[in-house]
Motif scaffolding. Structure first.
Motif, PDB file in Angstrom:
ATOM      1  N   UNK A  62       0.830  -1.205   0.000  1.00  0.00           N
ATOM      2  CA  UNK A  62       0.000   0.000   0.000  1.00  0.00           C
ATOM      3  C   UNK A  62       0.866   1.258   0.000  1.00  0.00           C
ATOM      4  N   UNK A 132      -4.100  -0.009   7.788  1.00  0.00           N
ATOM      5  CA  UNK A 132      -4.559  -1.316   7.294  1.00  0.00           C
ATOM      6  C   UNK A 132      -3.905  -2.465   8.050  1.00  0.00           C
TER       7      UNK A 132
ATOM      8  N   UNK B  54       0.313 -12.478   1.064  1.00  0.00           N
ATOM      9  CA  UNK B  54       0.410 -11.185   0.387  1.00  0.00           C
ATOM     10  C   UNK B  54      -0.554 -10.182   1.012  1.00  0.00           C
ATOM     11  N   UNK B  55      -0.050  -8.986   1.238  1.00  0.00           N
ATOM     12  CA  UNK B  55      -0.850  -7.930   1.853  1.00  0.00           C
ATOM     13  C   UNK B  55      -2.073  -7.575   1.019  1.00  0.00           C
ATOM     14  N   UNK B  56      -1.867  -7.479  -0.291  1.00  0.00           N
ATOM     15  CA  UNK B  56      -2.966  -7.049  -1.146  1.00  0.00           C
ATOM     16  C   UNK B  56      -4.056  -8.116  -1.193  1.00  0.00           C
ATOM     17  N   UNK B  58      -4.817 -10.161   1.202  1.00  0.00           N
ATOM     18  CA  UNK B  58      -5.526 -10.199   2.478  1.00  0.00           C
ATOM     19  C   UNK B  58      -6.190  -8.872   2.819  1.00  0.00           C
ATOM     20  N   UNK B  59      -5.833  -7.807   2.100  1.00  0.00           N
ATOM     21  CA  UNK B  59      -6.391  -6.492   2.425  1.00  0.00           C
ATOM     22  C   UNK B  59      -5.880  -5.967   3.743  1.00  0.00           C
ATOM     23  N   UNK B  60      -4.696  -6.445   4.138  1.00  0.00           N
ATOM     24  CA  UNK B  60      -4.124  -6.073   5.429  1.00  0.00           C
ATOM     25  C   UNK B  60      -2.645  -5.757   5.235  1.00  0.00           C
ATOM     26  N   UNK B  61      -2.205  -4.643   5.806  1.00  0.00           N
ATOM     27  CA  UNK B  61      -0.773  -4.336   5.782  1.00  0.00           C
ATOM     28  C   UNK B  61      -0.051  -5.296   6.717  1.00  0.00           C
ATOM     29  N   UNK B  62       1.104  -5.809   6.268  1.00  0.00           N
ATOM     30  CA  UNK B  62       1.894  -6.754   7.076  1.00  0.00           C
ATOM     31  C   UNK B  62       0.984  -7.904   7.526  1.00  0.00           C
ATOM     32  N   UNK B  64       0.941 -10.986   7.795  1.00  0.00           N
ATOM     33  CA  UNK B  64       1.273 -12.159   8.607  1.00  0.00           C
ATOM     34  C   UNK B  64       1.302 -11.871  10.102  1.00  0.00           C
ATOM     35  N   UNK B  65       1.086 -10.579  10.515  1.00  0.00           N
ATOM     36  CA  UNK B  65       0.925 -10.365  11.962  1.00  0.00           C
ATOM     37  C   UNK B  65      -0.283 -11.151  12.462  1.00  0.00           C
ATOM     38  N   UNK B  66      -1.231 -11.390  11.570  1.00  0.00           N
ATOM     39  CA  UNK B  66      -2.437 -12.127  11.965  1.00  0.00           C
ATOM     40  C   UNK B  66      -2.246 -13.630  11.939  1.00  0.00           C
ATOM     41  N   UNK B  68       0.749 -15.166  12.694  1.00  0.00           N
ATOM     42  CA  UNK B  68       1.838 -15.615  13.566  1.00  0.00           C
ATOM     43  C   UNK B  68       1.310 -16.602  14.608  1.00  0.00           C
ATOM     44  N   UNK B  80       8.960 -13.872   6.650  1.00  0.00           N
ATOM     45  CA  UNK B  80       7.953 -14.038   5.606  1.00  0.00           C
ATOM     46  C   UNK B  80       8.499 -13.669   4.244  1.00  0.00           C
ATOM     47  N   UNK B  82       7.294 -12.792   0.494  1.00  0.00           N
ATOM     48  CA  UNK B  82       6.062 -12.408  -0.192  1.00  0.00           C
ATOM     49  C   UNK B  82       6.125 -12.840  -1.656  1.00  0.00           C
TER      50      UNK B  82
END
Lengths: 411, 380
Positions: A62, A132, B54-56, B58-62, B64-66, B68, B80, B82
């Motif tokens: 992003x 995000x 991939x961030x895009x 998942x729609x989430x920045x970084x 893989x914090x989710x 872990x 990670x 990418x």
């Protein structure tokens, strides 16, 4: 493990940092990455064809608005016909990329590894991109980028240790910006900076004021990491990578204490135990930490085991972290003076390497022999540690320090 | 030669067209738990984890914090990559070769149903030249297929034949994606709805939801735990130029180079490879990749498709698992090829087990029209 002879298997032999500005209008993202690669190769006196593998890093997509920007920038990072891969771990990405480069060179399969990491934050709204990070269903509604999260972290810390006040933050902010004046690669140059100027700034997110925060930058950093076999072929100065760790704790379990960085503690513990370091404050010459905000200095000192928990501010009160102090922290001016996110954690490693090579110019810590580079990121939960030394044999670097101290005492 | 023996010792894979019941975290947790149970390992046995996502996507920045925590990498050494999990496997392999770790877990995932795969691949187009013309993965692959038709003498019928063979084979494989791996005739494949000529819904892999988990371990660990391993004896990877216009899209020089590197490291030749698993996101890419690898029996890789040599019963089986056309999870299906090849070598491939499976190549790709390629040599 501390008893075993510690001989490094890879070394940083070249460093390249791009010109850093708030907006680099003269280059696009691949061109900026190219700039860093060229500088690092020149610095290592290598040609692109000497490189066996390129490890590429950049932050969340992003920031650039391009998915998989490593593919876009393959041509510009000498990736055609070569092994090329990408690491992405958020704020730590530069450090994670450097550490990946270390493993590659230490594996016995690659002699010359080029690592490059950077972001061009002017291409997008950084704080929207960072918001995000928060969960789409719980958290994003009230997310306001990184400052709000770190302000919470600082408050949580201050609630536990009420003697820590904004003067501590202001001192750190002023000192780091003074350091930045000695670093040609720093973006934020504030010759008028002082504790009072810091305290006079508007609130960013209490207890943090505007200059308690880092700037946003367009920057990239690259390093050449060589296997021990290759590095020894040249007489050029080099910085040996002795220990690395990349540790992550959880995202948001209920009893998580943001002011107690357990992942950082674990990363540091692993590196220290491998090298037999028991008193890091005494045994390190220079520290480069990922200080996106002034308040994090105190928390990171404790996480790195320099002082007991709750005593981070002692190092500020004693002036220990200043250039003439016991353990200079961020002679480069740190992330507080230059933050592209993608490059920042690699710049920590590169700066420590320059210090150990004796090539840090006006920001040189005299006789620096052992240094630590730290990276931070994720949702406040990722930490990386890399310890480097001037000699391949860690014991030799230790002895050199001991001798230097004796000579110093005699004087 | 590879400096030490590293083996693939266990795995789990989930691939679904759409799963509205499970979040990404749930999917990762269930797949990792299943992989540990399948292999008889505990989380404490895992020294280091490399994730791929991939961030895009998942729609989430970084993102893989989710993952872990569900991936079990809490307070572990973790990183990670990418790109497809096949590249994460490379990093894991290197970590083990560095001598600091004994057992590594690779976790690759995505959930295409919560993202537009076309928009995602379109975001991979650079902002200056490709994005203004609406280039995305399908359109650039279609250009590649057109060039291939013109230059190689292949016909739409050949592409349909690959699709029909792979999808029919996938129908036998319980690990393939339900609804994708269904028995299909060449005529059915030819009649499928078009996506971007000459690519149609039968000759393109359709992305779904899922996760792939693989364990890598050192020889010492494998002996100690008496695990059944498929050994990685060689690998190679390479990249081509980014802009499709700079490349001859009918060739994949980086796949040629990667194969040559991998075979050289393993000290073997393409003729002694029993079968290959190719990451064919489009049917024509299977022929193109086999040709780049030099994996053929007759005059050409195309000739082998026509003679049936590439089927599971043939002399040069390609994608006995059913390939990515029978199950595609973005960032995981390249790793899925390696998983399937390792199962064959360990004689654990079940219904799709080949008789002759001692040495295999497994391939994965990334980027527009196969810009980057990675190839592994695996041995029993």
């Amino acid at each position: 493990m501390g008893d075993a002879k510690q001989v490094a298997r890879a070394a940083v032999t070249g460093v390249g940092q791009t010109i850093t500005r708030l907006k680099r209008r003269d280059v696009n993202f691949p061109e900026m990455m190219h700039e860093a690669c060229v500088l690092a190769l020149k610095d290592a006196e290598l040609q692109p064809e000497d490189i066996d593998l390129v490890v590429f890093g950049s932050g969340p997509e992003y920031f650039e608005g391009v998915n998989e920007p490593d593919l876009w920038a393959t041509d510009h990072t000498f990736g055609i016909g070569k092994q090329h891969c990408r690491i992405q771990t958020g704020g730590t990405v530069g450090a994670s990329t450097g550490i990946a480069g270390y493993y590659m060179a230490a594996s016995g399969l690659y002699d010359n590894v080029l690592v490059v990491s950077g972001d061009k934050l002017s291409e997008s709204s950084v704080q929207k991109g960072l918001s995000l990070v928060y969960a789409p269903t719980m958290g994003r509604d009230f997310a306001a980028g990184a400052p709000s999260a770190v302000a919470n972290q600082a408050r949580i810390y201050q609630n536990q240790f009420p003697s820590v006040n904004e003067r501590h933050f202001a001192k750190i902010g002023a000192w780091m910006r003074k350091n930045a004046l000695n670093n040609p690669n720093a973006q934020l140059k504030l010759p008028q900076i002082s504790e009072e100027v810091m305290l006079g700034m508007a609130w960013l997110s209490t207890p943090l004021r505007l200059l308690d925060s880092c700037p946003t930058s367009d920057a990239a950093c690259a390093m050449v990491i060589q296997s021990a076999r290759k590095a020894r072929e040249s007489e050029r100065p080099k910085a040996w990578i002795q220990a690395v760790a990349t540790i992550s704790e959880g995202y948001n379990y209920v009893d998580r204490d943001w002011s107690n960085p357990i992942a950082q503690r674990e990363a540091a513990r692993r590196c220290y135990s491998q090298l037999g370091i028991t008193k890091p404050l005494e045994e390190l010459d220079v520290l480069e930490i990922y200080d996106a905000f002034t308040s994090q200095h105190l928390i990171w000192y404790e996480g790195l085991g320099l002082v007991e928990r709750g005593h981070g501010a002692d190092l500020v009160d004693q002036g220990a972290i200043r250039m003439d102090g016991k353990l200079p922290v961020n002679p480069s001016g740190g992330v507080l003076s230059n933050n592209s996110i993608g490059a920042s954690a690699m710049i920590r490693q590169a700066e420590v390497a320059l210090q150990l090579m004796g090539r840090a110019g006006d920001r040189q810590v005299q006789g620096a022999e052992i240094g630590l580079a730290h990276g931070w990121g994720g949702a406040i939960q990722f930490h990386t540690v890399m310890i480097l030394s001037g000699e391949q044999d860690f014991e030799l670097s230790r002895r050199k320090r001991a001798e230097r101290r004796t000579v110093g005492a005699e004087r | 030669m590879i400096p030490a023996r590293i083996g693939i010792v266990g795995q789990a894979i989930r691939q679904e067209r759409e799963n509205l019941d499970l979040s990404i975290e749930d999917t990762v947790f269930l797949t990792v738990s299943q992989a540990l149970a399948n292999t008889g390992l505990a989380l404490d046995d895992i020294d280091t984890v490399v994730q791929a996502g991939d961030d895009v996507m998942d729609g989430i920045s970084i993102q893989h914090v989710y993952t872990v925590e569900p991936a079990g990498s809490f307070m572990k050494d973790e990183s990670k990559v990418e790109r497809d999990g096949a590249w994460a496997l490379h990093y894991g392999l290197i970590k083990l070769l560095s001598g600091k770790f004994r057992c590594c877990m690779i976790v690759a995932q995505s959930k295409a149903t919560q993202c537009s795969a076309s928009a995602m691949s379109g975001m991979g187009a650079d902002p200056f030249y490709l994005r203004p013309v609406g280039a995305d993965g399908d359109s650039i692959a279609a250009l590649q297929a057109q060039f291939f038709l013109q230059k190689s003498g292949a016909t739409a019928h050949d592409f349909a034949a690959v699709a029909a063979v792979n999808r029919s084979r996938g129908a036998l494989n319980p690990r393939s994606m339900a609804g994708e791996g269904v028995a299909m005739s060449v005529d059915q494949a030819l009649a499928a709805a078009p996506i971007a000529s000459p690519i149609n819904k039968a000759t393109a892999a359709r992305a779904g939801d899922g996760c792939t988990v693989l364990f890598l371990a050192t020889e010492e660990f494998i002996r100690e735990r008496k695990l059944n391993a498929a050994w990685i004896t060689g690998f190679g990877m390479s990249s081509d130029a980014y802009y499709p216009g700079y490349r001859d899209l009918t060739r994949a020089p980086s796949a040629e180079l990667a194969t040559a590197q991998a075979l050289r490291m393993a000290g073997t030749k393409i003729d002694s490879v029993d079968f290959v698993e190719i990451h064919e996101l489009y049917a024509h890419q299977q022929i193109l990749t086999a040709q780049a690898m030099g994996f053929k029996y007759g005059a050409s890789a195309l000739e082998d498709v026509r003679s049936g040599a590439t089927t599971a019963q043939g002399v040069r089986p390609i994608n006995p698992s059913g390939g990515a056309l029978s199950g595609h999870v973005i960032y995981a299906s390249g790793l899925g090829r390696i998983l399937e090849a390792s199962l064959q070598l360990r004689q654990e491939a079940g219904a799709v087990q080949l008789k002759q499976a001692h040495r295999a190549l497994a391939h994965a790709q990334a980027g527009l029209a196969m810009q980057a390629n990675i190839v592994y040599v695996l041995e029993a």
